[in-house]
Design an enzyme around this catalytic site. Structure first.
Site, PDB file in Angstrom:
ATOM      1  N   CYS A 114       0.861  -1.185   0.000  1.00  0.00           N
ATOM      2  CA  CYS A 114       0.000   0.000   0.000  1.00  0.00           C
ATOM      3  C   CYS A 114       0.895   1.232   0.000  1.00  0.00           C
ATOM      4  O   CYS A 114       1.906   1.266   0.718  1.00  0.00           O
ATOM      5  CB  CYS A 114      -0.885  -0.009   1.254  1.00  0.00           C
ATOM      6  SG  CYS A 114      -2.026   1.384   1.373  1.00  0.00           S
ATOM      7  N   HIS A 157      -9.286  -3.397  -2.531  1.00  0.00           N
ATOM      8  CA  HIS A 157      -8.265  -2.700  -1.750  1.00  0.00           C
ATOM      9  C   HIS A 157      -8.653  -1.226  -1.593  1.00  0.00           C
ATOM     10  O   HIS A 157      -8.524  -0.650  -0.504  1.00  0.00           O
ATOM     11  CB  HIS A 157      -6.902  -2.838  -2.448  1.00  0.00           C
ATOM     12  CG  HIS A 157      -5.759  -2.126  -1.772  1.00  0.00           C
ATOM     13  ND1 HIS A 157      -4.729  -2.784  -1.143  1.00  0.00           N
ATOM     14  CD2 HIS A 157      -5.501  -0.802  -1.645  1.00  0.00           C
ATOM     15  CE1 HIS A 157      -3.886  -1.889  -0.645  1.00  0.00           C
ATOM     16  NE2 HIS A 157      -4.315  -0.670  -0.938  1.00  0.00           N
ATOM     17  N   GLU A 158      -9.149  -0.624  -2.684  1.00  0.00           N
ATOM     18  CA  GLU A 158      -9.517   0.806  -2.636  1.00  0.00           C
ATOM     19  C   GLU A 158     -10.781   1.041  -1.819  1.00  0.00           C
ATOM     20  O   GLU A 158     -10.845   1.974  -1.009  1.00  0.00           O
ATOM     21  CB  GLU A 158      -9.709   1.355  -4.052  1.00  0.00           C
ATOM     22  CG  GLU A 158      -8.502   1.212  -4.974  1.00  0.00           C
ATOM     23  CD  GLU A 158      -7.200   1.590  -4.296  1.00  0.00           C
ATOM     24  OE1 GLU A 158      -6.177   0.939  -4.564  1.00  0.00           O
ATOM     25  OE2 GLU A 158      -7.178   2.522  -3.459  1.00  0.00           O
ATOM     26  N   HIS A 161     -10.109   1.163   1.759  1.00  0.00           N
ATOM     27  CA  HIS A 161      -9.579   2.451   2.233  1.00  0.00           C
ATOM     28  C   HIS A 161     -10.706   3.401   2.622  1.00  0.00           C
ATOM     29  O   HIS A 161     -10.572   4.189   3.554  1.00  0.00           O
ATOM     30  CB  HIS A 161      -8.720   3.125   1.152  1.00  0.00           C
ATOM     31  CG  HIS A 161      -7.285   2.728   1.144  1.00  0.00           C
ATOM     32  ND1 HIS A 161      -6.450   2.856   2.237  1.00  0.00           N
ATOM     33  CD2 HIS A 161      -6.516   2.219   0.159  1.00  0.00           C
ATOM     34  CE1 HIS A 161      -5.238   2.436   1.924  1.00  0.00           C
ATOM     35  NE2 HIS A 161      -5.243   2.037   0.666  1.00  0.00           N
TER      36      HIS A 161
HETATM   37  O1  LIG Z   1      -4.666   2.114  -2.214  1.00  0.00           O
HETATM   38  C1  LIG Z   1      -3.897   2.083  -3.178  1.00  0.00           C
HETATM   39  N1  LIG Z   1      -2.599   1.838  -3.032  1.00  0.00           N
HETATM   40  O2  LIG Z   1      -2.106   1.760  -1.791  1.00  0.00           O
HETATM   41  C2  LIG Z   1      -1.711   1.559  -4.148  1.00  0.00           C
HETATM   42  C3  LIG Z   1      -1.476   0.059  -4.278  1.00  0.00           C
HETATM   43  C4  LIG Z   1      -2.761  -0.643  -4.695  1.00  0.00           C
HETATM   44  C5  LIG Z   1      -2.572  -2.137  -5.003  1.00  0.00           C
HETATM   45  C6  LIG Z   1      -1.910  -2.963  -3.890  1.00  0.00           C
HETATM   46  C7  LIG Z   1      -2.501  -4.358  -4.041  1.00  0.00           C
HETATM   47  C8  LIG Z   1      -3.765  -4.247  -4.820  1.00  0.00           C
HETATM   48  C9  LIG Z   1      -3.937  -2.797  -5.196  1.00  0.00           C
HETATM   49  C10 LIG Z   1      -0.367  -0.123  -5.297  1.00  0.00           C
HETATM   50  O3  LIG Z   1      -0.575   0.171  -6.451  1.00  0.00           O
HETATM   51  N2  LIG Z   1       0.853  -0.567  -4.882  1.00  0.00           N
HETATM   52  N3  LIG Z   1       1.065  -0.924  -3.591  1.00  0.00           N
HETATM   53  C11 LIG Z   1       2.390  -0.665  -2.999  1.00  0.00           C
HETATM   54  C12 LIG Z   1       3.525  -0.583  -3.935  1.00  0.00           C
HETATM   55  C13 LIG Z   1       3.223  -1.227  -5.217  1.00  0.00           C
HETATM   56  C14 LIG Z   1       1.947  -0.682  -5.844  1.00  0.00           C
HETATM   57  C15 LIG Z   1       1.588  -1.555  -7.013  1.00  0.00           C
HETATM   58  O4  LIG Z   1       0.976  -2.583  -6.843  1.00  0.00           O
HETATM   59  N4  LIG Z   1       1.964  -1.053  -8.196  1.00  0.00           N
HETATM   60  C16 LIG Z   1       1.784  -1.634  -9.427  1.00  0.00           C
HETATM   61  C17 LIG Z   1       1.287  -2.924  -9.613  1.00  0.00           C
HETATM   62  C18 LIG Z   1       1.138  -3.393 -10.923  1.00  0.00           C
HETATM   63  C19 LIG Z   1       1.496  -2.579 -11.968  1.00  0.00           C
HETATM   64  C20 LIG Z   1       2.005  -1.312 -11.710  1.00  0.00           C
HETATM   65  N5  LIG Z   1       2.143  -0.859 -10.446  1.00  0.00           N
HETATM   66 NI    NI Z   2      -3.619   1.256  -0.416  1.00  0.00          NI
END
Ligand SMILES: O=CN(O)C[C@@H](CC1CCCC1)C(=O)N1NCCC[C@H]1C(=O)Nc1ccccn1
Ligand code: NI
Length: 187
Positions: A114, A157-158, A161
């Site tokens: 996250c 996940h969203e 939140h």
């Molecule tokens: O609430 C929203 N958040 O916290 C952003 C989160 C949301 C995802 C986490 C798991 C399901 C949804 C997020 O995107 N990440 N989590 C932390 C770092 C990595 C990043 C990620 O998964 N990036 C990514 C993945 C695939 C392709 C491109 N980028």
């Molecule tokens: Ni998140």
């Protein structure tokens, strides 16, 4: 793009509140918020821009993560197939409610992270494999979205939140990598 600098981090009470419903007609502020959140995700997925601005690429962003306790979240799931479609899912969810979900669960093989949680918390985050979301579009019209697999994981996940939940709340403390029988592991 005020929010580029400060994604709220775990420990900030705004991440643990039930966010307030968004009112219609959308205020200019809320329209700008929706735009900025989606722009943040688009920029974060641009390697040059992300590197220059020290951004972690994100596929989702919820308003509480930019300090706004409102029920609005942006989802931007890139399409890794090399067909012409850029995104599997690109949507702003306003006042989303999961109105139905599969009995079958799913979890990401590598667990979840996250942008608001700097520590790694290992473990499966069990979620529904398929969900139906009722949300409002920019005109306030009720829409229905059915998603499954990775896009469904991101949406859950969203929506978590918006209700003050963080991914690690859902990890089994005793057996973090125990997958419920019949559940799907998404890699
Ligand atoms: O609430 C929203 N958040 O916290 C952003 C989160 C949301 C995802 C986490 C798991 C399901 C949804 C997020 O995107 N990440 N989590 C932390 C770092 C990595 C990043 C990620 O998964 N990036 C990514 C993945 C695939 C392709 C491109 N980028
Ligand atoms: Ni998140």
């Amino acid at each position: 793009m005020y929010m580029m600098k400060n994604i709220t981090r775990d420990g900030n009470p705004v991440l643990r509140k039930q966010a307030a419903p968004v009112k219609f007609p959308l205020s200019d502020t809320d329209k700008q918020l929706a735009h900025d959140m989606m722009e943040y995700l688009i920029n974060s997925q641009n390697p040059e821009f992300a590197q220059k601005h020290h951004l972690r690429a994100g596929v989702g962003l919820a308003a509480p993560q930019v300090g706004i306790s409102k029920q609005m979240a942006s989802v931007l799931v890139p399409n890794d197939q090399d067909d012409d479609q850029d995104y599997l899912l690109k949507i702003t969810l306003i006042n989303p409610v999961i109105i139905s979900n599969s009995v079958q669960n799913a979890q990401l093989a590598e667990g979840e992270g996250c942008l608001s949680v700097d520590k790694d918390v290992p473990g499966y985050v069990p979620r529904s494999a398929r969900i139906t979301i009722r949300y409002q579009d920019f005109d306030g019209k009720e829409q229905t979205l059915r998603v499954k697999n990775y896009p469904a994981i991101v949406c859950q996940h969203e929506i978590d939140h918006l209700r003050g939940h963080l991914f690690y709340d859902r990890i089994n403390k005793n057996e973090p990598f125990k997958a419920e029988s019949g559940s799907t592991i998404i890699s």
